[in-house]
Design a protein around this motif. Sequence first.
Motif, PDB file in Angstrom:
ATOM      1  N   PHE A  33       0.627  14.922  30.814  1.00 37.25           N
ATOM      2  CA  PHE A  33      -0.325  15.608  29.941  1.00 37.25           C
ATOM      3  C   PHE A  33      -0.187  17.116  30.074  1.00 37.25           C
ATOM      4  O   PHE A  33      -0.142  17.832  29.079  1.00 37.25           O
ATOM      5  N   TYR A  34      -0.091  17.620  31.307  1.00 35.73           N
ATOM      6  CA  TYR A  34       0.038  19.069  31.512  1.00 35.73           C
ATOM      7  C   TYR A  34       1.373  19.591  30.980  1.00 35.73           C
ATOM      8  O   TYR A  34       1.446  20.706  30.471  1.00 35.73           O
ATOM      9  N   ARG A  35       2.428  18.807  31.063  1.00 34.24           N
ATOM     10  CA  ARG A  35       3.711  19.217  30.505  1.00 34.24           C
ATOM     11  C   ARG A  35       3.596  19.330  28.988  1.00 34.24           C
ATOM     12  O   ARG A  35       4.078  20.283  28.380  1.00 34.24           O
ATOM     13  N   TRP A  36       2.930  18.351  28.359  1.00 35.27           N
ATOM     14  CA  TRP A  36       2.706  18.423  26.917  1.00 35.27           C
ATOM     15  C   TRP A  36       1.944  19.690  26.554  1.00 35.27           C
ATOM     16  O   TRP A  36       2.246  20.344  25.571  1.00 35.27           O
ATOM     17  N   ARG A  37       0.918  20.008  27.329  1.00 39.21           N
ATOM     18  CA  ARG A  37       0.132  21.221  27.051  1.00 39.21           C
ATOM     19  C   ARG A  37       1.007  22.459  27.170  1.00 39.21           C
ATOM     20  O   ARG A  37       0.927  23.358  26.340  1.00 39.21           O
ATOM     21  N   GLN A  38       1.844  22.500  28.187  1.00 39.11           N
ATOM     22  CA  GLN A  38       2.727  23.649  28.399  1.00 39.11           C
ATOM     23  C   GLN A  38       3.698  23.803  27.219  1.00 39.11           C
ATOM     24  O   GLN A  38       3.977  24.917  26.780  1.00 39.11           O
TER      25      GLN A  38
END
Length: 63
Positions: A25-30
Motif C-alpha cells: 500500500f505504501y509503495r502504491w502511495r509513493q
Amino acid sequence: MAKPRDEKLTIPEVIEEIGVPLSTFYRWRQLRKGPQAIKLPNGSVRIRRSELDRWMETLEESA
C-alpha cells in the motif's frame, strides 16, 4: 433526507479490505498508484470510502 457522510477509512482498514500488505500500500502511495488520501493536521491519513470505491472500479476497467 440528509445525505450520509462519506466514511473516512484508516490505512489498516483499507489494507484489510483490499487484502494487500502494508508495504505494498505504501509503495502504491509513493508511486501515486493508490487511492487518493487525506492527510490530517496530526499526520494521520484517511481515505474516503467513495475514493476507495472509485479507485477499485478503475482497476476493474483495466483488468
